[in-house]
Design a protein around this motif. Sequence first.
Motif, PDB file in Angstrom:
ATOM      1  N   GLN A 160     -19.309  11.658 -23.290  1.00 20.16           N
ATOM      2  CA  GLN A 160     -19.499  12.826 -22.348  1.00 20.16           C
ATOM      3  C   GLN A 160     -19.547  12.360 -20.918  1.00 20.16           C
ATOM      4  O   GLN A 160     -19.275  13.281 -19.787  1.00 20.16           O
ATOM      5  N   ASP A 209     -24.798  20.947 -20.455  1.00 21.27           N
ATOM      6  CA  ASP A 209     -23.267  21.026 -20.749  1.00 21.27           C
ATOM      7  C   ASP A 209     -22.613  20.724 -19.544  1.00 21.27           C
ATOM      8  O   ASP A 209     -23.128  20.781 -18.537  1.00 21.27           O
ATOM      9  N   ILE A 210     -21.314  20.577 -19.936  1.00 17.68           N
ATOM     10  CA  ILE A 210     -20.591  20.119 -18.770  1.00 17.68           C
ATOM     11  C   ILE A 210     -20.362  21.107 -17.569  1.00 17.68           C
ATOM     12  O   ILE A 210     -20.327  20.591 -16.463  1.00 17.68           O
TER      13      ILE A 210
END
Length: 339
Positions: free
Chosen positions: A133, A98-99
């Motif tokens: 993303q 995830d970021i």
Amino acid sequence: MTIPHHSVEHPILETARQQVLEQGIGLTETQLVDVLRLPDDALPAALDLAHQVRLRHCGEDVEVEGIVSIKTGGCPEDCHFCSQSGVFDSPVRGVWLDIPELVKAAKETAATGATEFCIVAAVRGPDVKLMNQIKFAIDRIRQEVDINIACSLGMLTRKQVDQLASWGVHRYNHNLETARSYFAHVVTTHTYEERLETCAMVKDAGMELCCGALIGMGETLEQRAELAAQLAALEPHEVPLNFLNPRPGTPLENQQVMDGKDALRAITAFRLAMPRTVLRYAGGRELTLGDLGTREGLLGGINAVIVGNYLTTLGRPASADLNLLVDLNMPIKELQKTL
């Protein structure tokens, strides 16, 4: 691994001293074969010459980089060395990062003194979701930390290349991996020409091209020289040198680990082929060279290092590499502003 203390000046090294060190002209493919065939007692002189070439044509700074995977495993390509391929029965399975974790990794990388942070995805090429993303990740990282951002996302379209460039991606990684004549023995789901096409578009868009090698996959010395010459013709800004770390479940899982002295000969040859290129220690050096060989490579033409772990294998602790650079009085390259 022990290298003899005595050394001799071999004829190819006399040629390289004039051609590469003095004139800055890389060795030809035929000449590189001679370097790769050097006897053990000529290896210290070869490493010393490669180090002199690095200092004269690249300077003394060493560039430090960290890498992290936003998508690990499940790749549809059949690169025979790669445990991230979904084609093989390897223990690596598809995982997305995830970021916030990506931003954390960028901060940790910058804290080591690294100037480069590379976002990697195990894909044939990015789809719209992944590109979105990547854009979001780049924006978040830039808000939190001052570091150059590189990407390695497989084969690109012209639109994707232009997008990455417009987002401020500093450098794009797309390795040739092996020589054109050996490529089909290692990958069958895409071609050498497809890789070259992405490399050409990256350069045309103004991004730095990072294009490297994975040696020790069963190629001949002649094919190793062929690869060095083909990379030199491509003129990438950076060449990561990887040494095969045979991974369980891949077609190359039983390939013998490359001899450390052969690895040092390869480092020398790649430096003498590309006197002005950033030559980066990458995966497999811990297994192939160990601590002693890692030091010798840094004194034999290497001028950049990936610190910490790799995508699916463990590296040396970042502190070990950073301490080694201090011991060798090699300054770490500072972040260059590109705005």
